[in-house]
Design a protein around this motif. Structure first.
Motif, short mmCIF file in Angstrom:
data_model
loop_
_atom_site.label_atom_id
_atom_site.label_comp_id
_atom_site.label_asym_id
_atom_site.label_seq_id
_atom_site.Cartn_x
_atom_site.Cartn_y
_atom_site.Cartn_z
N ARG A 193 -9.37 0.85 -10.65
CA ARG A 193 -8.88 1.39 -9.39
C ARG A 193 -7.36 1.36 -9.38
O ARG A 193 -6.74 0.37 -9.76
N ILE A 194 -6.78 2.46 -8.97
CA ILE A 194 -5.33 2.60 -8.90
C ILE A 194 -4.95 2.79 -7.44
O ILE A 194 -5.50 3.65 -6.75
N ARG A 195 -3.99 1.99 -6.97
CA ARG A 195 -3.59 2.04 -5.57
C ARG A 195 -2.31 2.85 -5.42
O ARG A 195 -1.31 2.60 -6.10
N LEU A 196 -2.34 3.82 -4.52
CA LEU A 196 -1.16 4.59 -4.16
C LEU A 196 -0.81 4.23 -2.72
O LEU A 196 -1.47 4.68 -1.77
N LYS A 197 0.19 3.41 -2.55
CA LYS A 197 0.52 2.89 -1.23
C LYS A 197 1.03 4.00 -0.31
O LYS A 197 1.90 4.78 -0.66
#
Length: 336
Positions: A193-197
């Motif tokens: 999972r990659i988080r894009l704030k």
């Protein structure tokens, strides 16, 4: 102001019980969101409306604060959060409390004061700070109702080839009407999972953007496969190479390397090429910084030739006639 007919049962929308855990709510939302997503149902207004209701239900029930207000105040939970006095003549039941339609709401400056007075009648503190003697239980301070719920996170999936995941890649992602440029770091795996704030959808309640979480999906590769953190592959060898041993070149994710095959190997036997597997994310410890690749497990497959030259045929005949090796000796006495 919502009426009884405007009320949406978020639990029914998601198909879960009122005692559902956060994990159960999350699973139900993901399943239904995939089914009713506008991309899956182009030109279907019913699916679009259902998708909006699902997002609204998930946004409220996935947040403990808004879920608590919704459970307690029903269709008036938004007014509880905004500190607005309810309309004259409102009657409903929220958390077991009856809102009397004859109540004079003009004496309340906001919904917060009304709730405190209501709870005072059920054993909680009144506006004056006094507690009715009907119950010894003290109600909590309801000032928190004026805070806004945080913006919800947005979930999306992005599919990559094994090469893109191994080397890292820049991708363009369409989220609603916005195009996002996403940098996928090297070493992404299935389920990562990659988080894009601050790149999620805008909350209709707080008007703030949540975070976007991208779940990695990988297209299958014809040669390399995963076994835990390691990569595996199958490499064919000739019978004579299996008997005598050999040196051969084996593909790896970043180019071929020479591998020694010892003599006498069996079909299906595995050899390990250390540090030639998948890229590991860099850690903080010295050991993690040094070990940046997993291993490549090479499974040998002995392949017999379908056609032989005269010399090969003659050599195999001589080997067959002179060999004393019996690979089936251990099973000759097997019986039921």
């Amino acid at each position: 102001m919502p009426t009884a007919t405007d009320f949406k049962d978020y639990y029914t929308i998601l198909g879960v019980s009122k005692t559902a855990t956060p994990e159960e709510i999350k699973r139900a939302y993901r399943k239904l969101a995939r089914k009713h997503h506008p991309d899956v149902n182009p030109g279907n207004p019913e699916a679009e409306d259902k998708f909006k209701d699902l997002n609204e239900a998930n946004e409220v029930l996935s947040n403990p604060e808004t879920r608590s207000k919704y459970d307690q105040f029903g269709q008036h939970w938004k007014q509880a959060g905004a500190g607005v006095a309810p309309p004259r003549g409102t009657s409903t039941n929220a958390g077991g409390f009856d809102f009397d339609p004859s109540t004079n709401f003009d004496e309340y400056s906001n919904f917060d004061d009304f709730l405190k007075d209501l709870l005072g009648r059920h054993g909680g503190p009144t506006r004056s700070g006094k507690t009715h003697s009907r119950s010894s239980t003290q109600a909590d301070d309801f000032g928190g109702f004026r805070t806004q719920a945080p913006a919800p996170d947005t979930e999306a999936a992005i599919a990559l080839s094994l090469s893109e995941a191994f080397h890292g890649v820049q991708k363009r992602l369409q989220l609603d009407n916005e195009t996002l440029n996403v940098r996928i770091p090297a070493g992404a795996k299935l389920g990562s999972r990659i988080r894009l704030k601050g790149k999620g959808r805008v909350s209709p309640f707080s008007q703030q953007r949540g975070d976007l979480y991208l779940t990695i999906e990988l297209f299958p590769h014809p040669f390399f496969k995963f076994s835990g953190d390691n990569l595996t592959c199958e490499v064919p060898i000739r019978p004579d190479e299996a008997v005598l041993g050999t040196q051969m070149q084996v593909p790896t994710p970043d180019g071929g390397v020479m591998m020694t095959v010892p003599k006498g190997v069996s079909c299906g036997q595995s050899l390990r090429l250390r540090g030639k597997g998948w890229i590991l994310p860099k850690g903080d410890s010295p050991q993690e910084r040094l070990r940046q690749r997993t291993d490549l497990i090479v499974k040998l497959q002995i392949v017999s030739p379908k056609e032989l030259s005269e010399i090969e045929q003659d050599c195999y005949e001589k080997i067959k006639a002179s060999s004393s090796f019996n690979p089936r000796s251990a099973i000759e006495e097997v019986r039921l």
